[in-house]
Design an enzyme around this catalytic site. Structure first.
Site, PDB file in Angstrom:
ATOM      1  N   GLY A  46       0.833  -1.195   0.000  1.00 17.36           N
ATOM      2  CA  GLY A  46       0.000   0.000   0.000  1.00 17.36           C
ATOM      3  C   GLY A  46       0.868   1.245   0.000  1.00 17.36           C
ATOM      4  O   GLY A  46       2.008   1.214   0.482  1.00 17.36           O
ATOM      5  N   GLN A  51       3.009   9.888   1.265  1.00 24.09           N
ATOM      6  CA  GLN A  51       4.347   9.311   1.345  1.00 24.09           C
ATOM      7  C   GLN A  51       5.252   9.709   0.183  1.00 24.09           C
ATOM      8  O   GLN A  51       6.464   9.561   0.267  1.00 24.09           O
ATOM      9  CB  GLN A  51       4.252   7.775   1.399  1.00 24.09           C
ATOM     10  CG  GLN A  51       3.601   7.264   2.674  1.00 24.09           C
ATOM     11  CD  GLN A  51       3.444   5.759   2.622  1.00 24.09           C
ATOM     12  OE1 GLN A  51       2.462   5.247   2.113  1.00 24.09           O
ATOM     13  NE2 GLN A  51       4.424   5.030   3.136  1.00 24.09           N
ATOM     14  N   CYS A  91       6.000  -0.310   7.138  1.00 24.70           N
ATOM     15  CA  CYS A  91       5.638   0.853   6.322  1.00 24.70           C
ATOM     16  C   CYS A  91       6.852   1.270   5.498  1.00 24.70           C
ATOM     17  O   CYS A  91       7.960   1.294   6.013  1.00 24.70           O
ATOM     18  CB  CYS A  91       5.212   1.991   7.250  1.00 24.70           C
ATOM     19  SG  CYS A  91       4.792   3.516   6.390  1.00 24.70           S
ATOM     20  N   LEU A  92       6.620   1.610   4.238  1.00 19.04           N
ATOM     21  CA  LEU A  92       7.721   2.039   3.372  1.00 19.04           C
ATOM     22  C   LEU A  92       8.365   3.331   3.893  1.00 19.04           C
ATOM     23  O   LEU A  92       9.519   3.610   3.576  1.00 19.04           O
ATOM     24  CB  LEU A  92       7.224   2.244   1.933  1.00 19.04           C
ATOM     25  CG  LEU A  92       6.724   0.969   1.222  1.00 19.04           C
ATOM     26  CD1 LEU A  92       6.117   1.319  -0.130  1.00 19.04           C
ATOM     27  CD2 LEU A  92       7.853  -0.043   1.065  1.00 19.04           C
ATOM     28  N   HIS A 133      -4.373   1.673   7.628  1.00 14.89           N
ATOM     29  CA  HIS A 133      -2.994   2.180   7.690  1.00 14.89           C
ATOM     30  C   HIS A 133      -2.802   3.326   6.681  1.00 14.89           C
ATOM     31  O   HIS A 133      -2.239   4.368   7.011  1.00 14.89           O
ATOM     32  CB  HIS A 133      -2.041   1.011   7.405  1.00 14.89           C
ATOM     33  CG  HIS A 133      -0.587   1.360   7.339  1.00 14.89           C
ATOM     34  ND1 HIS A 133       0.361   0.786   8.169  1.00 14.89           N
ATOM     35  CD2 HIS A 133       0.100   2.189   6.503  1.00 14.89           C
ATOM     36  CE1 HIS A 133       1.558   1.280   7.862  1.00 14.89           C
ATOM     37  NE2 HIS A 133       1.442   2.121   6.841  1.00 14.89           N
ATOM     38  N   GLU A 134      -3.307   3.125   5.459  1.00 17.60           N
ATOM     39  CA  GLU A 134      -3.117   4.141   4.406  1.00 17.60           C
ATOM     40  C   GLU A 134      -3.986   5.380   4.641  1.00 17.60           C
ATOM     41  O   GLU A 134      -3.541   6.500   4.393  1.00 17.60           O
ATOM     42  CB  GLU A 134      -3.395   3.549   3.019  1.00 17.60           C
ATOM     43  CG  GLU A 134      -2.529   2.347   2.624  1.00 17.60           C
ATOM     44  CD  GLU A 134      -1.036   2.547   2.815  1.00 17.60           C
ATOM     45  OE1 GLU A 134      -0.566   3.701   2.738  1.00 17.60           O
ATOM     46  OE2 GLU A 134      -0.332   1.550   3.056  1.00 17.60           O
ATOM     47  N   HIS A 137      -2.234   7.645   6.904  1.00 17.12           N
ATOM     48  CA  HIS A 137      -1.205   8.477   6.255  1.00 17.12           C
ATOM     49  C   HIS A 137      -1.798   9.786   5.738  1.00 17.12           C
ATOM     50  O   HIS A 137      -1.169  10.838   5.834  1.00 17.12           O
ATOM     51  CB  HIS A 137      -0.581   7.738   5.058  1.00 17.12           C
ATOM     52  CG  HIS A 137       0.554   6.822   5.432  1.00 17.12           C
ATOM     53  ND1 HIS A 137       1.693   7.260   6.076  1.00 17.12           N
ATOM     54  CD2 HIS A 137       0.738   5.494   5.220  1.00 17.12           C
ATOM     55  CE1 HIS A 137       2.524   6.226   6.253  1.00 17.12           C
ATOM     56  NE2 HIS A 137       1.964   5.146   5.742  1.00 17.12           N
TER      57      HIS A 137
HETATM   58 NI    NI Z   1       2.717   3.218   5.596  1.00 17.30          NI
END
Ligand code: NI
Length: 164
Positions: A46, A51, A91-92, A133-134, A137
């Site tokens: 995701g 991000q 998470c990236l 989660h997204e 963000h």
């Molecule tokens: Ni993330």
């Protein structure tokens, strides 16, 4: 192929509140395409526009094993949450750090697709985790913010150490 630069903690731009998308044009569709390429390349399941330093309410997700079920959510909104689950998230934007987070087991959302068409979706399990989660963000929240202050401090220390 265009891969976008992914912001990582402690970059303050990750705390930016994303704005609603009201123009569904070629630029938006290009952004979505680039976000999918960036997510698949990373690789991740995701990615939120926040991000990649674009502060619009756009999310791309693919939790399938074969990476053949792309899901794009524009202006997503959770309308119902049910139950509870704990999943070890990563998470990236927080490379190589994993921690257990408690979230709803199932979520129902309203969103628009890349052309502005509205739809509703109910998800559970990993997809529900990923959606929550997204969406976080887009509100400037990273998964570490759900941890206790002590656990968050330890995770941030580890992240800092990993950089050297
Ligand atoms: Ni993330």
């Amino acid at each position: 192929m265009t891969t976008l630069n992914i912001l990582t903690l402690p970059d303050k731009r990750l705390k930016t509140l994303a704005k609603k998308v009201d123009v569904f044009d070629k630029d938006l569709q290009q952004l979505i395409k680039d976000m999918f390429e960036t997510m698949y390349d990373a690789p991740g399941i995701g990615l939120a526009a926040t991000q990649v330093n674009i502060h619009k309410q756009v999310i791309v997700i693919d939790v399938s094993e074969d990476k053949d079920q792309p899901l794009c959510l524009v202006n997503p909104e959770i309308v119902e949450k049910k139950g509870e689950q704990v999943y070890e998230e990563g998470c990236l934007s927080v490379p190589n750090i994993y921690a257990k987070v408690k979230r709803a087991d199932s979520v129902s959302i309203k969103a628009q697709n890349e052309t502005g068409k509205s739809f509703e979706l109910t998800a559970e399990g990993l997809l529900a985790v990923c959606i929550q989660h997204e969406i976080d963000h887009l509100k400037g929240i990273v998964f570490l913010d759900h941890l206790t202050p002590l656990k968050r401090k330890m995770a941030l220390k580890k992240l800092e150490k990993n950089k050297f």
